[in-house]
Design an enzyme around this catalytic site. Sequence first.
Site, PDB file in Angstrom:
ATOM      1  N   CYS A  82      -7.411  18.092  12.919  1.00 54.39           N
ATOM      2  CA  CYS A  82      -8.280  17.956  11.766  1.00 54.39           C
ATOM      3  C   CYS A  82      -8.695  19.324  11.259  1.00 54.39           C
ATOM      4  O   CYS A  82      -9.086  20.194  12.038  1.00 54.39           O
ATOM      5  CB  CYS A  82      -9.495  17.129  12.151  1.00 54.39           C
ATOM      6  SG  CYS A  82     -10.281  16.466  10.708  1.00 54.39           S
TER       7      CYS A  82
ATOM      8  N   ALA B 258      -1.307  -6.753  -3.608  1.00 57.60           N
ATOM      9  CA  ALA B 258      -1.122  -8.002  -2.861  1.00 57.60           C
ATOM     10  C   ALA B 258      -2.437  -8.767  -2.949  1.00 57.60           C
ATOM     11  O   ALA B 258      -3.501  -8.185  -2.714  1.00 57.60           O
ATOM     12  CB  ALA B 258      -0.795  -7.686  -1.410  1.00 57.60           C
TER      13      ALA B 258
ATOM     14  N   CYS C 228     -15.222   7.936   9.141  1.00 56.88           N
ATOM     15  CA  CYS C 228     -14.558   9.049   8.463  1.00 56.88           C
ATOM     16  C   CYS C 228     -15.504  10.257   8.453  1.00 56.88           C
ATOM     17  O   CYS C 228     -15.975  10.703   7.408  1.00 56.88           O
ATOM     18  CB  CYS C 228     -14.203   8.593   7.049  1.00 56.88           C
ATOM     19  SG  CYS C 228     -13.038   9.661   6.223  1.00 56.88           S
TER      20      CYS C 228
ATOM     21  N   LYS D 177      -6.192  24.523   5.080  1.00 55.76           N
ATOM     22  CA  LYS D 177      -6.326  23.278   4.297  1.00 55.76           C
ATOM     23  C   LYS D 177      -5.568  23.411   2.975  1.00 55.76           C
ATOM     24  O   LYS D 177      -4.898  22.466   2.527  1.00 55.76           O
ATOM     25  CB  LYS D 177      -7.810  22.983   4.054  1.00 55.76           C
ATOM     26  CG  LYS D 177      -8.062  21.821   3.131  1.00 55.76           C
ATOM     27  CD  LYS D 177      -8.754  20.670   3.769  1.00 55.76           C
ATOM     28  CE  LYS D 177      -8.915  19.524   2.778  1.00 55.76           C
ATOM     29  NZ  LYS D 177      -9.552  18.365   3.355  1.00 55.76           N
TER      30      LYS D 177
ATOM     31  N   GLY E 166       0.858  -1.189   0.000  1.00 57.08           N
ATOM     32  CA  GLY E 166       0.000   0.000   0.000  1.00 57.08           C
ATOM     33  C   GLY E 166       0.887   1.229   0.000  1.00 57.08           C
ATOM     34  O   GLY E 166       1.938   1.248   0.668  1.00 57.08           O
TER      35      GLY E 166
ATOM     36  N   GLY F 201      -5.219  11.046   7.949  1.00 57.68           N
ATOM     37  CA  GLY F 201      -3.948  10.930   7.241  1.00 57.68           C
ATOM     38  C   GLY F 201      -2.783  11.223   8.167  1.00 57.68           C
ATOM     39  O   GLY F 201      -1.765  10.517   8.151  1.00 57.68           O
TER      40      GLY F 201
HETATM   41  C1  LIG Z   1     -12.830  12.913   1.405  1.00 59.89           C
HETATM   42  C2  LIG Z   1     -11.804  12.692   2.461  1.00 59.89           C
HETATM   43  C3  LIG Z   1     -11.177  13.788   3.043  1.00 59.89           C
HETATM   44  C4  LIG Z   1     -10.211  13.585   4.024  1.00 59.89           C
HETATM   45  N1  LIG Z   1      -9.578  14.676   4.558  1.00 59.89           N
HETATM   46  C5  LIG Z   1      -8.569  14.497   5.445  1.00 59.89           C
HETATM   47  C6  LIG Z   1      -7.845  15.626   5.956  1.00 59.89           C
HETATM   48  O1  LIG Z   1      -8.151  16.776   5.648  1.00 59.89           O
HETATM   49  N2  LIG Z   1      -6.812  15.379   6.801  1.00 59.89           N
HETATM   50  C7  LIG Z   1      -6.454  14.118   7.154  1.00 59.89           C
HETATM   51  O2  LIG Z   1      -5.488  13.940   7.913  1.00 59.89           O
HETATM   52  N3  LIG Z   1      -7.137  13.028   6.713  1.00 59.89           N
HETATM   53  C8  LIG Z   1      -8.174  13.206   5.847  1.00 59.89           C
HETATM   54  N4  LIG Z   1      -8.854  12.112   5.371  1.00 59.89           N
HETATM   55  C9  LIG Z   1      -8.465  10.776   5.814  1.00 59.89           C
HETATM   56  C10 LIG Z   1      -7.263  10.273   5.031  1.00 59.89           C
HETATM   57  O3  LIG Z   1      -7.507  10.346   3.650  1.00 59.89           O
HETATM   58  C11 LIG Z   1      -6.957   8.845   5.463  1.00 59.89           C
HETATM   59  O4  LIG Z   1      -6.695   8.847   6.835  1.00 59.89           O
HETATM   60  C12 LIG Z   1      -5.748   8.298   4.731  1.00 59.89           C
HETATM   61  O5  LIG Z   1      -5.987   8.255   3.345  1.00 59.89           O
HETATM   62  C13 LIG Z   1      -5.402   6.923   5.254  1.00 59.89           C
HETATM   63  O6  LIG Z   1      -4.227   6.509   4.677  1.00 59.89           O
HETATM   64  P1  LIG Z   1      -3.880   4.960   4.508  1.00 59.89           P
HETATM   65  O7  LIG Z   1      -2.542   4.931   3.872  1.00 59.89           O
HETATM   66  O8  LIG Z   1      -4.096   4.245   5.771  1.00 59.89           O
HETATM   67  O9  LIG Z   1      -5.001   4.368   3.531  1.00 59.89           O
HETATM   68  P2  LIG Z   1      -5.484   4.805   2.089  1.00 59.89           P
HETATM   69  O10 LIG Z   1      -5.279   6.243   1.838  1.00 59.89           O
HETATM   70  O11 LIG Z   1      -6.850   4.263   1.933  1.00 59.89           O
HETATM   71  O12 LIG Z   1      -4.507   4.019   1.120  1.00 59.89           O
HETATM   72  C14 LIG Z   1      -4.427   2.641   1.043  1.00 59.89           C
HETATM   73  C15 LIG Z   1      -3.522   2.297  -0.134  1.00 59.89           C
HETATM   74  O13 LIG Z   1      -3.374   0.882  -0.187  1.00 59.89           O
HETATM   75  C16 LIG Z   1      -3.555   0.444  -1.518  1.00 59.89           C
HETATM   76  N5  LIG Z   1      -4.047  -0.929  -1.480  1.00 59.89           N
HETATM   77  C17 LIG Z   1      -5.306  -1.367  -1.227  1.00 59.89           C
HETATM   78  N6  LIG Z   1      -5.353  -2.704  -1.312  1.00 59.89           N
HETATM   79  C18 LIG Z   1      -4.110  -3.120  -1.624  1.00 59.89           C
HETATM   80  C19 LIG Z   1      -3.537  -4.399  -1.882  1.00 59.89           C
HETATM   81  N7  LIG Z   1      -4.253  -5.518  -1.833  1.00 59.89           N
HETATM   82  N8  LIG Z   1      -2.212  -4.455  -2.198  1.00 59.89           N
HETATM   83  C20 LIG Z   1      -1.462  -3.322  -2.262  1.00 59.89           C
HETATM   84  N9  LIG Z   1      -1.966  -2.088  -2.021  1.00 59.89           N
HETATM   85  C21 LIG Z   1      -3.275  -1.989  -1.723  1.00 59.89           C
HETATM   86  C22 LIG Z   1      -4.553   1.433  -2.107  1.00 59.89           C
HETATM   87  O14 LIG Z   1      -4.492   1.442  -3.525  1.00 59.89           O
HETATM   88  C23 LIG Z   1      -4.111   2.740  -1.475  1.00 59.89           C
HETATM   89  O15 LIG Z   1      -3.124   3.387  -2.234  1.00 59.89           O
HETATM   90  C24 LIG Z   1      -9.867  12.280   4.427  1.00 59.89           C
HETATM   91  C25 LIG Z   1     -10.533  11.176   3.863  1.00 59.89           C
HETATM   92  C26 LIG Z   1     -11.492  11.367   2.900  1.00 59.89           C
HETATM   93  C27 LIG Z   1     -12.195  10.182   2.287  1.00 59.89           C
END
Ligand SMILES: Cc1cc2nc3c(=O)[nH]c(=O)nc-3n(C[C@H](O)[C@H](O)[C@H](O)COP(=O)(O)OP(=O)(O)OC[C@H]3O[C@@H](n4cnc5c(N)ncnc54)[C@H](O)[C@@H]3O)c2cc1C
Length: 407
Positions: free
Chosen positions: A354, A85, A167, A389, A15, A319
């Site tokens: 946030c 994966a 979320c 932001k 990921g 994030g």
């Molecule tokens: C609309 C929106 C606005 C947001 N605004 C904010 C904000 O202002 N500030 C903030 O801090 N947070 C914000 N968030 C939350 C933030 O986006 C998430 O906390 C963050 O994206 C989480 O990161 P992550 O790496 O855990 O997962 P994700 O961002 O979901 O990424 C997961 C990654 O894993 C990959 N993946 C999935 N399955 C597999 C697999 N089988 N094999 C390999 N790779 C895989 C995906 O393609 C992806 O690239 C927001 C969320 C949303 C939906």
Amino acid sequence: MTSTATDSKRAVVVGSSFAGLTAAFELRKHLDRKHEVVVIEPRDHFTFIPSLIWVPFGKRDPEDVTFKLEPVYAKKGIRFINDAAASFDLDNRKVITTGGEEVAYDSLVVATGPKLAFDRIDGLGPENGYTQSVCNLEHAMQTREAWERFLQNPGPVVAGTAQGGSCFGASYEFLLNTHHRIRKAGLEDVAPVTFITAEPFLGHFGLGGVADSQQRVEKYFDKLGIEGIANNVITEVRDGEIELKGGRKLPFAFSMIVPSFAGVDAVSRTEGLGNPAGFIPVNDEFRHEEIENVYAAGVNVAVAPPQQTEVPAGVPKTGQMSEVMAKVAAQNMAADIQGGERREMPMSEMEAICILDGGNTGIIFKADHVLGESEHPRVMSGPQAHWAKIAFEKIFMGSRKLGHPIL
Ligand SMILES: Cc1cc2nc3c(=O)[nH]c(=O)nc-3n(C[C@H](O)[C@H](O)[C@H](O)COP(=O)(O)OP(=O)(O)OC[C@H]3O[C@@H](n4cnc5c(N)ncnc54)[C@H](O)[C@@H]3O)c2cc1C
């Protein structure tokens, strides 16, 4: 890909979003060059998900919110495998990709984020249902088309988070941006806006509220004329209508509902890796509770809500929190591989910052403990939140593209 040479070890990151990208950079920073860092990710680009709230309104295009991963990793000496994966062979320490490659690891961090569980509610979601989503770029672009149709044929709007969701910030931001755009288009009279949420009260955010967030959000909704429905359960979505538990029906011409999350299939189908919902149980080092050389970071980490709520509501994993988890995991993975200082970060001590954008204004809040009471919670509202932001977006994207993360 076969196993590594005897004195060289391999750290594998699965990921590559907030958690995975951070873990890869941190591993490269901590590990001697003889050790390999490999990233497995099906997308060839990074998406700055926080800016997806602006994509439906044409305020951002895909190229504004994405960058290609391979060149960034190549510059850092990180190997990038553009594949997903499919499962994990925990006994033999291998990741099996959907392309059939077996990638051996000495240390693994799973950062695959959530699976969007639209299928838990009939009619929910853009793929097999009637509501929109801004949880990924493809969905945000579909929402842009739905918004353009709405402008031709406006009517009531419903935004919110489904039961079991976590979320909440995203749905508040999208709601406020939608309201701002409706006002700019002069459609207030024909497009009443309703917000539905699994939170027990408005401004709870999955954190039990932050300072006076409940009063602030309620006052803000009153001022904007938005009806907020907390403790909400959606029973079914039909074309142009959401039905709530108790029988109330909300008609809509445009609706965006953030679904609840589950773990991704690759985790769910690997026995012993995730809990029944597919989230990965970790200790304070972000190491798997049972498996020595496996770590997890980001939304796919299992976090139990501190209190039971009438309607199930999860703990948000932002994030910024995902990046903290990734840094802790990467430091401990490096310590496993070549020795060095270890690090712990109990979830109860992690802070959450946030920024909720509202189009031209917004709310910033900081809870010094995601779980439990905050001693010095802060909430601030006004146009500075909108500008904060935008600054976050510019600094984040600019520095990550260069491979030198700041913030
Ligand atoms: C609309 C929106 C606005 C947001 N605004 C904010 C904000 O202002 N500030 C903030 O801090 N947070 C914000 N968030 C939350 C933030 O986006 C998430 O906390 C963050 O994206 C989480 O990161 P992550 O790496 O855990 O997962 P994700 O961002 O979901 O990424 C997961 C990654 O894993 C990959 N993946 C999935 N399955 C597999 C697999 N089988 N094999 C390999 N790779 C895989 C995906 O393609 C992806 O690239 C927001 C969320 C949303 C939906």
